[in-house]
Scaffold this motif. Structure first.
Motif, mmCIF file in Angstrom:
data_model
loop_
_atom_site.group_PDB
_atom_site.id
_atom_site.type_symbol
_atom_site.label_atom_id
_atom_site.label_comp_id
_atom_site.label_asym_id
_atom_site.label_seq_id
_atom_site.Cartn_x
_atom_site.Cartn_y
_atom_site.Cartn_z
ATOM 1 N N GLU A 52 33.746 25.407 42.409
ATOM 2 C CA GLU A 52 35.053 24.855 42.782
ATOM 3 C C GLU A 52 36.128 25.592 41.993
ATOM 4 O O GLU A 52 36.315 25.358 40.786
ATOM 5 C CB GLU A 52 35.082 23.344 42.495
ATOM 6 N N HIS A 53 36.826 26.483 42.661
ATOM 7 C CA HIS A 53 37.792 27.345 41.968
ATOM 8 C C HIS A 53 39.116 26.622 41.727
ATOM 9 O O HIS A 53 39.701 26.730 40.662
ATOM 10 C CB HIS A 53 38.027 28.615 42.798
ATOM 11 N N MET A 54 39.586 25.923 42.719
ATOM 12 C CA MET A 54 40.792 25.103 42.649
ATOM 13 C C MET A 54 42.041 25.897 42.292
ATOM 14 O O MET A 54 42.433 26.000 41.133
ATOM 15 C CB MET A 54 40.628 23.937 41.673
ATOM 16 N N GLU A 55 42.653 26.501 43.276
ATOM 17 C CA GLU A 55 43.922 27.182 43.083
ATOM 18 C C GLU A 55 44.812 26.922 44.291
ATOM 19 O O GLU A 55 44.337 26.564 45.364
ATOM 20 C CB GLU A 55 43.729 28.690 42.873
ATOM 21 N N GLU A 56 46.086 27.118 44.094
ATOM 22 C CA GLU A 56 47.064 26.866 45.145
ATOM 23 C C GLU A 56 47.703 28.181 45.590
ATOM 24 O O GLU A 56 47.908 29.089 44.797
ATOM 25 C CB GLU A 56 48.150 25.911 44.648
ATOM 26 N N ASP A 57 48.025 28.266 46.873
ATOM 27 C CA ASP A 57 48.612 29.487 47.422
ATOM 28 C C ASP A 57 49.913 29.883 46.715
ATOM 29 O O ASP A 57 50.156 31.048 46.452
ATOM 30 C CB ASP A 57 48.902 29.315 48.916
ATOM 31 N N GLU A 58 50.737 28.913 46.405
ATOM 32 C CA GLU A 58 52.079 29.244 45.908
ATOM 33 C C GLU A 58 52.038 29.888 44.525
ATOM 34 O O GLU A 58 52.956 30.589 44.132
ATOM 35 C CB GLU A 58 52.942 27.978 45.817
ATOM 36 N N THR A 59 50.979 29.614 43.766
ATOM 37 C CA THR A 59 50.969 30.040 42.366
ATOM 38 C C THR A 59 50.009 31.190 42.097
ATOM 39 O O THR A 59 49.805 31.561 40.952
ATOM 40 C CB THR A 59 50.586 28.858 41.459
ATOM 41 N N THR A 60 49.402 31.746 43.124
ATOM 42 C CA THR A 60 48.409 32.782 42.889
ATOM 43 C C THR A 60 48.779 34.077 43.590
ATOM 44 O O THR A 60 49.446 34.074 44.615
ATOM 45 C CB THR A 60 47.019 32.333 43.400
ATOM 46 N N PRO A 61 48.323 35.216 43.021
ATOM 47 C CA PRO A 61 48.575 36.499 43.673
ATOM 48 C C PRO A 61 47.642 36.694 44.853
ATOM 49 O O PRO A 61 46.881 35.802 45.221
ATOM 50 C CB PRO A 61 48.279 37.507 42.557
ATOM 51 N N THR A 109 34.557 27.399 46.668
ATOM 52 C CA THR A 109 35.448 26.451 47.332
ATOM 53 C C THR A 109 36.820 26.396 46.660
ATOM 54 O O THR A 109 37.006 26.777 45.510
ATOM 55 C CB THR A 109 34.834 25.040 47.333
ATOM 56 N N HIS A 110 37.780 25.893 47.453
ATOM 57 C CA HIS A 110 39.142 25.616 46.994
ATOM 58 C C HIS A 110 39.851 26.861 46.489
ATOM 59 O O HIS A 110 40.572 26.817 45.489
ATOM 60 C CB HIS A 110 39.128 24.531 45.911
ATOM 61 N N LEU A 111 39.643 27.976 47.172
ATOM 62 C CA LEU A 111 40.421 29.173 46.886
ATOM 63 C C LEU A 111 41.671 29.182 47.749
ATOM 64 O O LEU A 111 41.692 28.596 48.825
ATOM 65 C CB LEU A 111 39.607 30.439 47.146
ATOM 66 N N SER A 112 42.678 29.866 47.275
ATOM 67 C CA SER A 112 43.883 30.001 48.079
ATOM 68 C C SER A 112 43.628 30.956 49.235
ATOM 69 O O SER A 112 42.708 31.773 49.204
ATOM 70 C CB SER A 112 45.026 30.550 47.225
ATOM 71 N N SER A 161 40.425 36.120 51.127
ATOM 72 C CA SER A 161 40.076 37.300 51.923
ATOM 73 C C SER A 161 39.669 38.467 51.033
ATOM 74 O O SER A 161 38.735 39.215 51.356
ATOM 75 C CB SER A 161 41.240 37.706 52.829
ATOM 76 N N SER A 162 40.347 38.643 49.886
ATOM 77 C CA SER A 162 39.981 39.736 48.993
ATOM 78 C C SER A 162 38.613 39.490 48.355
ATOM 79 O O SER A 162 37.828 40.421 48.171
ATOM 80 C CB SER A 162 41.043 39.946 47.916
ATOM 81 N N LEU A 163 38.306 38.219 48.037
ATOM 82 C CA LEU A 163 36.988 37.914 47.484
ATOM 83 C C LEU A 163 35.907 38.143 48.530
ATOM 84 O O LEU A 163 34.847 38.699 48.224
ATOM 85 C CB LEU A 163 36.941 36.471 46.979
ATOM 86 N N ASP A 164 36.165 37.732 49.755
ATOM 87 C CA ASP A 164 35.216 37.982 50.840
ATOM 88 C C ASP A 164 34.879 39.469 50.941
ATOM 89 O O ASP A 164 33.716 39.855 51.068
ATOM 90 C CB ASP A 164 35.810 37.514 52.175
ATOM 91 N N HIS A 184 35.590 29.530 50.815
ATOM 92 C CA HIS A 184 36.291 28.456 51.521
ATOM 93 C C HIS A 184 37.649 28.179 50.884
ATOM 94 O O HIS A 184 37.798 28.248 49.667
ATOM 95 C CB HIS A 184 35.484 27.151 51.458
ATOM 96 N N THR A 185 38.592 27.812 51.713
ATOM 97 C CA THR A 185 39.852 27.271 51.196
ATOM 98 C C THR A 185 39.745 25.756 51.014
ATOM 99 O O THR A 185 40.522 25.167 50.264
ATOM 100 C CB THR A 185 41.026 27.603 52.140
ATOM 101 N N GLN A 186 38.772 25.132 51.669
ATOM 102 C CA GLN A 186 38.585 23.685 51.498
ATOM 103 C C GLN A 186 38.038 23.379 50.110
ATOM 104 O O GLN A 186 37.369 24.192 49.486
ATOM 105 C CB GLN A 186 37.600 23.122 52.531
ATOM 106 N N SER A 187 38.281 22.162 49.654
ATOM 107 C CA SER A 187 37.723 21.702 48.386
ATOM 108 C C SER A 187 36.246 21.352 48.577
ATOM 109 O O SER A 187 35.755 21.235 49.703
ATOM 110 C CB SER A 187 38.469 20.462 47.901
ATOM 111 N N VAL A 188 35.550 21.167 47.464
ATOM 112 C CA VAL A 188 34.135 20.798 47.553
ATOM 113 C C VAL A 188 33.970 19.462 48.271
ATOM 114 O O VAL A 188 33.036 19.283 49.071
ATOM 115 C CB VAL A 188 33.479 20.761 46.154
#
Length: 204
Positions: free
Chosen positions: A8-17, A44-47, A52-55, A71-75
């Motif tokens: 569970e990575h847990m990050e938000e789109d607005e705050t990540t590169p 899970t829970h990636l922005s 896409s870059s991790l994929d 996944h962008t969804q949470s666990v």
């Protein structure tokens, strides 16, 4: 039995590169190798920015590795989507009262790694000892215990290893690692990244 390891990575789109830090990608790539060809790893829970870059990074690995999904969804959303009850999910938590044992492979088929806030969600939990580990090391230890049936205290470790680059340059790592011979098991490319970061920190 196929065991699934959930990060569970847990990050938000607005705050990540647009991509994860290099050391995170190295650890995540290491995880799908450590989980084994019969394992499965769910990130899970990636922005949207970084998934896409991790994929792409994971798809480039040409060594035997576990199946994996990003996944962008949470666990919790993923478990609900797949009708998996939390009783089948073991949270690896250093505050847990019970140590992970081979017998836990008969109770759980999902093993969850992530942030402290996961404690609040009601997952049964196990711990891997008192020393802090990197997440890829924690996954490797979990796999050894529940899949390979090795007792936790029978796994060879090294604590706070010093990574030596040359006669004048070295860095101490503040974690416990599995040891292979005399060397800590690091993600491929991590030693080079550490040396590069060390050189960047030098002030002339």
């Amino acid at each position: 039995m196929t065991f699934t390891y959930v990060i569970e990575h847990m990050e938000e789109d607005e705050t990540t590169p647009k991509s994860l830090p290099p050391w995170v990608e190295l650890e995540y790539a290491h995880m799908i190798m450590l989980a084994g060809i019969n394992g499965r790893v769910e990130f899970t829970h990636l922005s949207h920015n970084s998934s896409s870059s991790l994929d792409a990074r994971l798809a480039s690995i040409n060594q035997p590795s576990a199946s994996h999904h990003v996944h962008t969804q949470s666990v919790m959303e993923l478990l609900e989507q797949n009708n998996i009850p939390i009783t089948r999910v073991c949270l690896l938590d250093p505050k847990a009262q019970t140590v992970l044992a081979p017998e836990d492979g008969k109770i759980f088929d999902h093993f969850l790694f992530g942030v402290r806030s996961l404690r609040q969600l009601g997952f049964p939990s196990r711990q891997l000892g008192s020393m802090q580990m990197t997440t890829d090391t924690a996954l490797a230890v979990t796999k050894r215990v529940i899949d390979d049936k090795v007792q936790l205290n029978a796994i060879p470790y090294v604590d706070f290893p010093t990574i030596t680059f040359n006669a004048k340059e070295s860095v101490e790592m503040p974690f416990r690692y599995i040891v292979n011979g005399k060397e800590p098991v690091l993600p491929p490319g991590m030693r080079e990244l550490l040396h590069e970061d060390l050189n960047k920190s030098v002030i002339f």
